[in-house]
Write an enzyme that holds these catalytic residues in place. Structure first.
Site, PDB file in Angstrom:
ATOM      1  N   ALA A   1      23.234 114.899 -25.123  1.00 54.05           N
ATOM      2  CA  ALA A   1      23.207 114.948 -26.447  1.00 54.05           C
ATOM      3  C   ALA A   1      23.340 113.618 -27.214  1.00 54.05           C
ATOM      4  CB  ALA A   1      23.864 116.094 -27.154  1.00 54.05           C
ATOM      5  N   TYR A   2      24.070 112.776 -26.433  1.00 56.80           N
ATOM      6  CA  TYR A   2      24.394 111.652 -27.009  1.00 56.80           C
ATOM      7  C   TYR A   2      23.164 110.501 -27.413  1.00 56.80           C
ATOM      8  CZ  TYR A   2      29.183 112.354 -25.857  1.00 56.80           C
ATOM      9  OH  TYR A   2      30.517 112.961 -25.696  1.00 56.80           O
ATOM     10  N   GLN A   3      22.912 110.244 -28.532  1.00 58.54           N
ATOM     11  CA  GLN A   3      21.831 109.494 -29.079  1.00 58.54           C
ATOM     12  C   GLN A   3      20.480 109.982 -28.549  1.00 58.54           C
ATOM     13  OE1 GLN A   3      22.520 107.142 -31.207  1.00 58.54           O
ATOM     14  NE2 GLN A   3      24.495 106.539 -30.792  1.00 58.54           N
TER      15      GLN A   3
END
Length: 351
Positions: free
Chosen positions: A57-59
């Site tokens: 989910a990061y960036q």
């Protein structure tokens, strides 16, 4: 940089810091451009850092892509951790979120592709979804360990009772053990002292501790402006919303003045000392947005708080342990005839 095994249930060797890469990329509208992310990665590696923490989910997947690019030349040197639950896109959809076996497998395959590797050292279930049975999660993770696509599995942001049950089920079923937990912990967020950290020590789980600066509050910068996570992300951040948080920031700033260190270094030095007293590994996840912030974190490796300074910070940030801990302490004291010197204390103070 010192090294430790991640908990007592693995032989996985990790650096004493994990580099959190939630700021690698700009998919969320804020973060580090690829060149700056590369500089941070290189500096962390040069300092001896080996433990990298990312998530699908990061960036919106950009973090994994950048991490994969950076480690490609020496994949085996690094301990690579990633997570799944929320999906990699802005609107991932009903079938690409949650902790079901279906999403677990699909998320892992997508992460492996973005990271350019064929295995993950530590695979985190990012959040509980309140739907998927723990048996399904554990069996799915066990299958992934058996296939060699992940080496270890762990739980992030799960309550203590769920982690305890998961660890017990895995042991009884002879499935891959739960290796550790990932939780928020800092001088302004010490509620894990009630259940989560004592549980980790008792069960031998590694503990990865995110937001060691309270979303920037412990640097004192929000007394000057709102610039930073408070203005960009407007989430996962603390403010001086209570008298105690104000007192904690006051104490950090005072000790920084006394010691010649920065407030961030004082805050992380307290956490490192807290980790040194634990019977299992507590690993801070540092999440810099630029090289200056990373250098501040690395500078904390050379900061040694005086015992009285550590005690001041521990005392001002201490939280009530609540039921049943305080009642149990009183009962133990009563059983010893009121002689508190005869009461057996835990090896590591939790408040």
């Amino acid at each position: 940089m010192r090294y430790t095994t991640f908990g007592r249930r693995t032989g996985l060797r990790v650096s004493e810091y994990a580099l959190g890469t939630g700021n690698f990329g700009t998919g969320w509208g804020a973060g580090a451009e690829p060149d700056e992310a590369r500089r941070m990665f290189d500096r962390f590696a040069e300092a001896g850092g080996t433990f990298l923490d990312t998530a699908d989910a990061y960036q919106f997947g950009e973090s994994e892509e950048l991490v994969g690019e950076f480690i490609a030349a020496d994949r085996e040197h690094f301990v690579l951790a990633t997570k799944f639950t929320n999906g990699a896109g802005p609107q991932p959809g009903i079938s690409r979120t949650g902790n079901s076996r279906k999403n677990m497998v699909a998320s892992l395959e997508a992460s492996l592709k973005r990271l350019g590797t064929d295995y993950i050292d530590l695979f985190w279930v990012h959040f509980p979804d309140d739907l998927t049975p723990m048996e399904e999660i554990l069996r799915g993770l066990d299958d992934l360990v058996s296939s060699g696509k992940i080496l270890h599995a762990a739980l992030s942001n799960f309550p203590a009772w769920r982690v305890s049950r998961a660890a017990t089920l895995a042991d009884l079923k002879n499935w891959a053990p739960v290796a550790g937990i990932q939780i928020e912990y800092s001088l302004v967020e010490r509620t894990p002292d009630r259940e989560l950290l004592p549980m980790a020590e008792s069960l031998g789980l590694g503990a990865a501790l995110w937001s060691p600066l309270g979303g920037g509050l412990l640097t004192g910068k929000y007394r000057r402006s709102n610039e930073g996570r408070l203005s960009d992300f407007k989430t996962l951040v603390h403010t001086e919303s209570t008298d105690q948080k104000t007192a904690v920031v006051d104490a950090v700033l005072a000790i920084a003045e006394e010691s010649g260190a920065t407030p961030a270094q004082v805050s992380v030095a307290w956490l490192r000392e807290r980790a040194a007293q634990a019977s299992t590994s507590f690993v801070p996840i540092i999440g810099p947005r630029n090289l200056t912030q990373l250098d501040d974190y690395l500078g904390a490796l050379d900061v040694q708080l005086a015992p009285k300074q550590f005690a001041r910070l521990s005392d001002v940030s201490a939280i009530p342990l609540g039921v049943p801990h305080e009642a149990s302490a009183g009962a133990r004291n009563a059983l010893q005839g009121g002689d508190s010197s005869r009461v057996t204390q835990p090896a590591v103070p939790v408040a």
